[in-house]
Design a protein around this motif. Structure first.
Motif, mmCIF file in Angstrom:
data_model
loop_
_atom_site.group_PDB
_atom_site.id
_atom_site.type_symbol
_atom_site.label_atom_id
_atom_site.label_comp_id
_atom_site.label_asym_id
_atom_site.label_seq_id
_atom_site.Cartn_x
_atom_site.Cartn_y
_atom_site.Cartn_z
ATOM 1 N N LYS A 141 61.740 60.771 16.940
ATOM 2 C CA LYS A 141 62.908 60.640 16.071
ATOM 3 C C LYS A 141 63.996 59.824 16.770
ATOM 4 C CE LYS A 141 64.148 64.302 13.891
ATOM 5 N NZ LYS A 141 64.655 65.653 13.628
ATOM 6 N N VAL A 142 64.595 58.906 16.025
ATOM 7 C CA VAL A 142 65.685 58.087 16.550
ATOM 8 C C VAL A 142 66.940 58.383 15.739
ATOM 9 C CG1 VAL A 142 66.547 55.756 16.951
ATOM 10 C CG2 VAL A 142 64.128 56.256 17.291
ATOM 11 N N ILE A 143 68.006 58.806 16.410
ATOM 12 C CA ILE A 143 69.297 59.010 15.766
ATOM 13 C C ILE A 143 70.183 57.827 16.129
ATOM 14 C CG2 ILE A 143 71.271 60.554 15.502
ATOM 15 C CD1 ILE A 143 69.491 62.830 16.481
ATOM 16 N N HIS A 144 70.634 57.103 15.127
ATOM 17 C CA HIS A 144 71.368 55.860 15.366
ATOM 18 C C HIS A 144 72.738 56.115 15.977
ATOM 19 C CE1 HIS A 144 73.531 52.136 14.631
ATOM 20 N NE2 HIS A 144 72.383 51.541 14.350
ATOM 21 N N CYS A 145 73.495 57.026 15.393
ATOM 22 C CA CYS A 145 74.822 57.439 15.881
ATOM 23 C C CYS A 145 75.935 56.411 15.681
ATOM 24 C CB CYS A 145 74.777 57.840 17.360
ATOM 25 S SG CYS A 145 73.851 59.337 17.654
ATOM 26 N N ASP A 146 75.660 55.297 15.047
ATOM 27 C CA ASP A 146 76.739 54.339 14.817
ATOM 28 C C ASP A 146 76.502 53.536 13.537
ATOM 29 O OD1 ASP A 146 79.154 53.150 15.310
ATOM 30 O OD2 ASP A 146 78.414 51.744 16.800
ATOM 31 N N ILE A 147 76.238 54.243 12.455
ATOM 32 C CA ILE A 147 76.059 53.579 11.165
ATOM 33 C C ILE A 147 77.431 53.176 10.625
ATOM 34 C CG2 ILE A 147 75.344 53.916 8.772
ATOM 35 C CD1 ILE A 147 73.059 53.500 10.720
ATOM 36 N N SER A 187 70.915 47.337 12.491
ATOM 37 C CA SER A 187 70.818 46.798 13.854
ATOM 38 C C SER A 187 71.351 47.818 14.847
ATOM 39 C CB SER A 187 71.605 45.490 13.966
ATOM 40 O OG SER A 187 72.997 45.741 13.822
ATOM 41 N N ASP A 188 71.174 47.509 16.125
ATOM 42 C CA ASP A 188 71.715 48.308 17.224
ATOM 43 C C ASP A 188 71.257 49.757 17.173
ATOM 44 O OD1 ASP A 188 72.906 46.180 18.305
ATOM 45 O OD2 ASP A 188 74.957 46.749 17.888
ATOM 46 N N PHE A 189 69.966 49.977 16.992
ATOM 47 C CA PHE A 189 69.456 51.341 17.025
ATOM 48 C C PHE A 189 68.680 51.559 18.330
ATOM 49 C CE2 PHE A 189 66.538 48.586 14.790
ATOM 50 C CZ PHE A 189 65.320 48.815 15.418
ATOM 51 N N GLY A 190 68.783 52.769 18.852
ATOM 52 C CA GLY A 190 67.973 53.150 19.999
ATOM 53 C C GLY A 190 68.421 52.625 21.333
ATOM 54 N N MET A 206 92.793 53.987 14.083
ATOM 55 C CA MET A 206 92.499 52.710 14.710
ATOM 56 C C MET A 206 91.364 52.025 13.969
ATOM 57 S SD MET A 206 92.593 54.209 18.558
ATOM 58 C CE MET A 206 92.861 52.707 19.447
ATOM 59 N N SER A 207 91.376 50.705 13.991
ATOM 60 C CA SER A 207 90.325 49.951 13.322
ATOM 61 C C SER A 207 89.035 50.088 14.088
ATOM 62 C CB SER A 207 90.708 48.468 13.233
ATOM 63 O OG SER A 207 90.671 47.895 14.506
ATOM 64 N N SER A 208 87.911 49.856 13.400
ATOM 65 C CA SER A 208 86.615 49.985 14.071
ATOM 66 C C SER A 208 86.467 48.961 15.174
ATOM 67 C CB SER A 208 85.487 49.828 13.044
ATOM 68 O OG SER A 208 85.534 48.559 12.447
ATOM 69 N N GLN A 209 87.131 47.815 15.034
ATOM 70 C CA GLN A 209 87.040 46.819 16.094
ATOM 71 C C GLN A 209 87.701 47.327 17.372
ATOM 72 O OE1 GLN A 209 87.847 46.198 13.011
ATOM 73 N NE2 GLN A 209 86.395 44.668 12.279
ATOM 74 N N ASN A 210 88.773 48.072 17.236
ATOM 75 C CA ASN A 210 89.484 48.536 18.428
ATOM 76 C C ASN A 210 88.791 49.689 19.117
ATOM 77 O OD1 ASN A 210 91.526 46.698 18.157
ATOM 78 N ND2 ASN A 210 92.821 48.033 16.912
ATOM 79 N N ILE A 211 88.148 50.533 18.336
ATOM 80 C CA ILE A 211 87.600 51.730 18.954
ATOM 81 C C ILE A 211 86.096 51.835 18.800
ATOM 82 C CG2 ILE A 211 89.650 53.151 18.876
ATOM 83 C CD1 ILE A 211 87.004 53.116 16.164
ATOM 84 N N SER A 212 85.450 50.719 18.470
ATOM 85 C CA SER A 212 84.002 50.752 18.375
ATOM 86 C C SER A 212 83.440 51.281 19.668
ATOM 87 C CB SER A 212 83.458 49.345 18.113
ATOM 88 O OG SER A 212 82.067 49.376 18.038
ATOM 89 N N GLY A 213 82.630 52.300 19.521
ATOM 90 C CA GLY A 213 82.142 53.021 20.688
ATOM 91 C C GLY A 213 81.185 52.223 21.520
ATOM 92 N N PRO A 214 80.055 52.792 21.836
ATOM 93 C CA PRO A 214 79.167 52.169 22.786
ATOM 94 C C PRO A 214 78.504 50.900 22.312
ATOM 95 C CG PRO A 214 78.161 54.105 21.795
ATOM 96 C CD PRO A 214 79.573 54.081 21.364
ATOM 97 N N ARG A 215 78.423 50.707 21.020
ATOM 98 C CA ARG A 215 77.624 49.584 20.532
ATOM 99 C C ARG A 215 78.505 48.392 20.298
ATOM 100 N NH1 ARG A 215 72.870 52.165 19.668
ATOM 101 N NH2 ARG A 215 73.084 54.392 19.484
#
Length: 856
Positions: free
Chosen positions: A617-623, A639-642, A847-856
């Motif tokens: 199982k793969v959990i994307h965590c950043d949809i 994109s950007d899964f796993g 905050m905007s997603s651009q500013n706080i986009s996590g690991p991806r």
């Protein structure tokens, strides 16, 4: 008259029992064996229409191995067998009890049985379709042969995704063979010892109808099909037939056959190329397609001759060498026999283990891998392919591309002393040849040991090199071999492909993405990864191997990677329409409702595959819209899964509290609750709301006015906006749902080109996805069913959505009236920081997603 009728019934019953042959069903405490049924050739049960029968049967007329089988009576074709891997003798028995079916040998030992059942058996029935079913007293099915296929499926039977067919060893030995047909959500694949040699999607005789996720394979009166929720995914239209089977044969061929008269007629075979089956000419044999007949011509490659009857295939002509078995009787002294310009069936469906390397490096990889039995090397690209575990037939390239060279690995075998030396020894003198050769041989052995030890130490040192440090060596990609890796690229090659990383097409917390063109003219997206931490290159390659083996029409395909020195890059297929956020929130043409729906459905299917269709199982965590890319016809791909394991320890520390992108994070991230695939469901729900509204879920409602600048200043103009309030769209969607005012939620730019029912459908699904409690959210397979219409629309549970009211109130309390400038797509550039509240949730929500986009 009545006594006569009674006597007739008793007589008929006695006749049926004495013949040991029953129609349609038998009841518990029934026993059958071949010896008892020898007059009926082991048959004890017929279907009502007499099309199928059940027998204790000995295929091939051999007298040692007997199996419990379901057989098509007219053609005597076995469609299912129970104890295929544990045959019994002619005195072995099939015993039916209230607990199920048991096959016993002559000593009463259990060789096969049905699994534990939920209730007691009432009867064993053979249907007119050939399905052997155990029923309980309530007429409920307890077990079915159709749900436990062996090597065949028939009309009325389904082979679902995840299931497989396994060939028999031979026509008289039904034990599980080495060929397997597996159904995935996107294809049907034939494999031999893990080596793929045919895919349904590549067969030119099969028509692909859609990119829907496959659900099951089936044959029927009109042809052979793979079905999805939306209809047929693959189809092969055939003439009408009352009986048709799809079978994986003992030679590895997958065939579809129909019954006409007294014989089975072959209607389809895959692969169609006779040389594409793994053992067309046995081990290391050279297979050449014949123009005169459908049967290929077999020979041996250069430096090889036909092996013995016991070994088969081809063996080295030089008797000092033999072909090794994988990791058995392995000699440290190996050679490679050049067999010229040839091809191998496995190369068509596998990626090279090394790209842009030299022949020596390719051979070294094989020499140091005991499971490697041979290599194929392509001069123009430096691609290296490896044969592992088992070697099949080699394919001749007669007059074709001469660029691919084959090399078969061989080991030195122990040889007898030269006859002259033997005679000298027998005469009492020490052989002169031995006196000369022994010191030389000893010196060579010592040198070999020295270099092997030195190489091992060098490799150990290289494994200890940290990715964050400058690498003191070149060619480090040859150090590791990990099965399943996609293509490897040199950094210089990707630098050239991207014109020195000239065209930036995306960026985020995990890296920057550039457009590139490979030498074969294919357009790719090259991601330069940053901040990957201090982990070893082998961990990086292992992770890439996992991602590279995940294939689905709604997931962006990883084409290759680069791990050279400090550089870590990923090469993806290029998505020409860019990301969803640019298409949905940008200033381009408005996405029509059908296009938005297709994006939602494609994204849901991709997530369903990650959660349920992968081995692990793969959990994307950043949809989020930035991670949903679009191709022609607005086909959505995630994109950007796993890639979470590629983060630095510092970033990983943040993972436990806020992984992904704020605004799409599920509430459980903030409460240290367990993270499951339902976190992706929440994020998908938030994206679904944005697809409906055409705006970010948190936006400022504003009024705007235009003011022309002074003509002396250049004659331009600017637009300013006075922000009057912050809108938290999920709360607005909840309120409109309660009022039934769904059209209020639709993107106004659609200007009526969407119906009430269409908006209601997506809003209800989205609200169910964002329930506060994860168990109340549907899984993504159910979401796909809702979108496609096969699953009834659920009713959101208001008590699990009240947290949205709290979020909405806190947004309003924390917002301030801010003057800003409106850009061309209608979003506002803030010029004053919004006051943070005491809510930990709101500390990051503005905050905007651009500013706080996590690991991806």
């Amino acid at each position: 008259m009545k006594p006569f009728i009674t006597f007739s019934c008793i007589f008929l019953l006695f006749t049926t029992i004495s013949a040991h042959s029953f129609s349609e069903y038998v009841t518990p405490n029934f026993t059958a064996s071949y010896l008892e049924l020898i007059d009926n050739f082991g048959t004890f049960l017929f279907s009502h229409n007499k099309t199928f029968k059940v027998a204790v049967f000995n295929p091939g007329s051999q007298q040692t191995s007997f199996y419990l089988c379901v057989i098509h009576a007219a053609s005597n074709t076995i469609i299912w067998s129970a104890n295929r891997d544990d045959p019994v003798s002619d005195s072995g028995k099939m015993h039916l009890t209230v607990k199920g079916i048991t096959v016993l040998d002559e000593n009463g030992n259990t060789k096969w049985s049905t699994p534990s059942l939920k209730s007691q058996v009432n009867r064993l029935e053979l249907t007119d379709m050939g399905n052997l079913i155990l029923f309980d007293n309530s007429n409920g099915s307890l077990w079915e042969s159709f749900q436990n296929p062996t090597d065949t499926i028939v009309i009325g039977q389904r082979l679902p995704v995840g299931a497989s067919l396994s060939s028999a060893a031979s026509n008289s030995d039904l034990s599980t063979g080495n060929y397997k047909l597996t159904i995935s959500s996107s294809d049907a694949v034939l494999q031999w010892y893990g080596q793929t040699y045919w895919k349904l999607s590549t067969d030119t005789k099969v028509y692909k109808n859609s990119n829907d996720m496959a659900k099951y394979m089936a044959v029927n009166n009109t042809g052979f099909y793979v079905f999805g929720d939306g209809g047929t995914v693959f189809q092969l239209q055939l003439p009408l037939a009352n009986f048709r089977i799809a079978k994986l044969g003992t030679s590895g061929l997958f065939t579809v056959n129909s019954f006409s008269g007294t014989d089975l007629k072959q209607e389809f075979v895959g692969p169609g190329n006779g040389c594409q089956t793994p053992l067309a000419c046995e081990r290391a044999g050279l297979c050449t397609e014949s123009t005169a007949s459908s049967t290929p011509v077999c020979s041996c490659p250069p430096n090889f001759h036909a092996g013995s009857d016991t070994f088969g295939g081809c063996v080295p002509s030089n008797g000092s060498y033999s072909l090794p078995l994988a990791c058995k009787n392995y000699s440290s002294v190996v050679s490679f026999f050049n067999i010229g310009s040839v091809q191998y069936f496995g190369n068509f469906y596998s990626d090279p283990i090394m790209y842009k390397g030299n022949l020596s490096s390719c051979q070294n990889l094989c020499s140091n891998n005991c499971s490697c039995l041979g290599i194929f090397y392509k001069n123009t690209s430096g691609s290296c392919y490896m044969i592992e575990n088992e070697m099949g037939s080699i394919q001749s390239r007669d007059g074709g591309d001469k660029d691919m060279l084959g090399f078969i690995k061989a080991i030195v075998v122990a040889s007898s002393i030269d006859v002259d030396d033997k005679q000298s020894s027998q005469n009492g003198g020490f052989p002169v040849v031995a006196a000369v050769l022994l010191p030389i041989a000893g010196f060579i052995i010592l040198m070999v040991i020295f270099f092997l030890v030195r190489r091992r130490l060098t490799l150990s040192k290289m494994q200890e090199v940290k990715l964050g440090k400058n690498s003191p060596y070149s060619g480090d990609l040859d150090v590791f071999y990990i099965p399943g890796l996609p293509a490897r690229f040199d950094y210089e090659e990707l630098e050239e492909a991207t014109d020195n990383f000239k065209t930036l097409i995306g960026s985020g917390g995990f890296g920057t993405v550039y457009k590139g063109v490979l030498p074969d003219k294919s357009v790719v997206a090259v991601k330069k990864i940053v901040n990957i931490g201090v982990q070893g290159k082998k961990d990086f390659c292992t992770e890439i191997a996992v991602i590279g083996n995940i294939h689905h029409v709604n997931l962006v395909k990883l084409k290759g990677f680069c791990a050279q020195g400090r550089h870590r890059l990923l090469v993806y297929e290029y998505m020409n329409r860019g990301s969803l956020d640019r298409n949905l929130f940008g200033g381009g043409p408005v996405l029509e409702w059908q296009e938005r729906f297709d994006v939602a459905l494609g994204t849901a299917r991709g997530l369903a595959y990650l959660h349920s269709g992968c081995e692990q199982k793969v959990i994307h965590c950043d949809i989020k819209p930035e991670n949903i890319l679009l191709q022609d016809q607005f086909q959505a791909k995630i994109s950007d899964f796993g890639l979470s394991k590629l983060l630095s320890p510092e970033q990983s520390g943040l993972f436990t509290t806020m992984r992904g992108t704020r605004g799409y994070l599920a509430p459980e991230w903030l409460t240290n609750s367990s993270i499951t695939e339902k976190t992706d469901v929440y994020s998908f729900g938030m994206v679904l709301l944005e697809l409906v509204s055409g705006r970010k879920n948190c936006y400022f409602r504003s009024r705007s006015h235009s003011m022309d600048n002074d003509s002396n200043s250049g004659g331009g103009h600017s637009s300013t906006s006075s922000i009057t309030g912050l809108v938290y769209f999920p709360l607005f969607a909840l309120e409109m749902h309660e009022q039934g005012s769904y059209l209020e939620l639709a993107d106004p730019r659609l200007e009526g080109r969407v119906t009430y029912k269409e908006v209601e459908k997506l809003i209800r699904i989205a609200l169910c996805c964002v329930h506060e409690e994860p168990p109340l959210r549907p899984n993504m397979v159910a979401v796909v069913g809702m979108l496609e219409g096969g699953t009834p629309l659920p009713h959101p549970r208001i008590e699990s959505l009240n947290f949205l009211r709290f979020y909405g109130r806190r947004y309003t309390e924390a917002s301030t009236i801010v003057e800003g400038h409106e850009n061309e797509n209608g979003s506002v550039m803030l010029q004053q920081t919004i006051m943070a509240s005491d809510s930990p949730t709101l500390a990051f929500s503005y905050m905007s997603s651009q500013n706080i986009s996590g690991p991806r």
